[in-house]
Each structure stands twice: as C-alpha cells, then as structure tokens.
Scaffold this motif. Sequence first.
Motif, PDB file in Angstrom:
ATOM      1  N   PRO A 112       0.804  -1.238   0.000  1.00 52.85           N
ATOM      2  CA  PRO A 112       0.000   0.000   0.000  1.00 52.85           C
ATOM      3  C   PRO A 112       0.827   1.274   0.000  1.00 52.85           C
ATOM      4  O   PRO A 112       0.494   2.237  -0.711  1.00 52.85           O
ATOM      5  N   GLU A 113       1.909   1.302   0.773  1.00 53.49           N
ATOM      6  CA  GLU A 113       2.734   2.508   0.805  1.00 53.49           C
ATOM      7  C   GLU A 113       3.617   2.615  -0.445  1.00 53.49           C
ATOM      8  O   GLU A 113       3.929   3.723  -0.894  1.00 53.49           O
ATOM      9  N   GLN A 114       4.015   1.496  -1.015  1.00 51.36           N
ATOM     10  CA  GLN A 114       4.764   1.543  -2.272  1.00 51.36           C
ATOM     11  C   GLN A 114       3.876   2.062  -3.399  1.00 51.36           C
ATOM     12  O   GLN A 114       4.326   2.846  -4.243  1.00 51.36           O
ATOM     13  N   VAL A 115       2.626   1.623  -3.417  1.00 52.55           N
ATOM     14  CA  VAL A 115       1.675   2.137  -4.401  1.00 52.55           C
ATOM     15  C   VAL A 115       1.463   3.633  -4.198  1.00 52.55           C
ATOM     16  O   VAL A 115       1.364   4.393  -5.167  1.00 52.55           O
ATOM     17  N   LEU A 116       1.418   4.066  -2.954  1.00 48.07           N
ATOM     18  CA  LEU A 116       1.266   5.488  -2.662  1.00 48.07           C
ATOM     19  C   LEU A 116       2.417   6.288  -3.263  1.00 48.07           C
ATOM     20  O   LEU A 116       2.201   7.306  -3.942  1.00 48.07           O
ATOM     21  N   GLN A 117       3.635   5.851  -3.027  1.00 49.84           N
ATOM     22  CA  GLN A 117       4.801   6.554  -3.557  1.00 49.84           C
ATOM     23  C   GLN A 117       4.767   6.600  -5.091  1.00 49.84           C
ATOM     24  O   GLN A 117       4.970   7.660  -5.708  1.00 49.84           O
TER      25      GLN A 117
END
Length: 247
Positions: A75-80
């Motif tokens: 989820p945080e990689q997708v955010l970045q």
Amino acid sequence: MPLQRPGWITLDDAMRRNLRFIWDDARVDADFHADSTAVLDAAEDISIRARMALAIGLYEWVVWRFDGLHNHTEPEQVLQASWCSTVDPRYLKYFEFERRQWTGPIDGPLWCAMTHLSFGLNNGYAYEGDLYSALGFLYRLAAHVLPERSVLDRWMQPILIRLGQHYPVQTIDPFADLFDYRIGEQLGPLIGRDVLDPALPPNMARDRQFLSETLANAVATKNPFLATPEDLKDLDFEGEPYLLPHF
C-alpha cells in the motif's frame, strides 16, 4: 525513504485499532452510505492532475487509517508510485493483486483502494470516467472505514475549494500530442502533496521539491510499482525519465 503520514491526516490511534464498520468482501460498496456527489461535482472544474492528486489524497486516508495493522509493504509503495504518476501517468506500472490474498476488514479495503486508485490514475488522462469512478469510490470507501467520517469532510471541504481556485480545468488541444508522447504536458500545473494540507498555502517550489525527491526515492529503492525505463520505452515515453518537466 518511504513517505510518512502527512500532518493533514489526523487520526486517533486508539480509535484506529477498533474496526467498527461492516465489511463483506462479497458485497464491498453495498454497505457504503456516503454520497460522493460533492466530490464529483467539484472534480468537473479542476485539472486532470488535480483530480489525480485528490484521488491520491483520498487513498492516503485509507492507507494511514490501517497503518500498523497489517504487514504489507505494497500500500505505501503504491502510494509513492502514485505520486510519481502525477508527473506522468505512465510512471505507475500496471498491476493486479490476487483478490483471494487480500480479504477481511483490513486487507479487503486496502485491495479495493489500490485497485480503484491505479485504474483511475492509469486511465484517467484518456478516459475521464475512469478517474471520476476512482474518486467516487475512494471517497465513499474512506468515509466508510474511518473511525470518524467528520475528519475526512473537514479536510475535504477546503481542499476542494483550493483545487478549484488554483488548478482549474484545462482546455486540452487534441492535436498537440496526437500520439501521446508527452502526456504529462497535458494535465495542468504540477501538484505536490502539501497542496492537500489546508494549513499550508500553495507553493510551487515546495511542490517541485516533493515530486523530485519522491521520484528519486522511488528509483533508488526500486519501487516495484514504478515503471522501469524499459516499460516507459514500450509506452512511447520521450526524453529522460523521472525528471520534472519545465512547465
């Protein structure tokens, strides 16, 4: 360096640990009650890039609502990678997750958020309806899973006004880039993450610094959702990738 929770997302950590909402993976949005009309009406009057940033902002509410309640890095990689895609949508690699591996009241909402966000960002510059669909779903999802919906609406009201004032809808010349070589130039002014902070005035220099650093960090950490130079070549990307345009 991964992105940290922004100051404009205020959540009580004790309340976050209580999952006091209905979740059924077989029906998902059938249990949503929020009305996304205000979001979609406002989105008609802002640039494509502003719609993308707003969708990412709504996604951030979902991501940080569940922060620390799961072991996933995606989820945080997708955010970045999604913030990178506001520079050029082709920077976000097309991806799909196995639905059966993302179920339950935490993984299920995260799967839905990632799936709808990526669909809107990947396609929204060419098919506006896909980005509108993502905006509507992400708002209703965030309103459903947050411990207090009021914090979302208090944030969103001034942000919709700001985006309308500073990033109005752009007239796109259909003949300026017939073969979609320079997609990033057709989306309106660049927008950084701090634009979504009601406490901070818009600042283009700060926006450019955020986007430049986010792109550099995504490249340095080999973010799996950032398109590679080879991917971009296949998508007819012109010039050197991961640099900010000069407009």
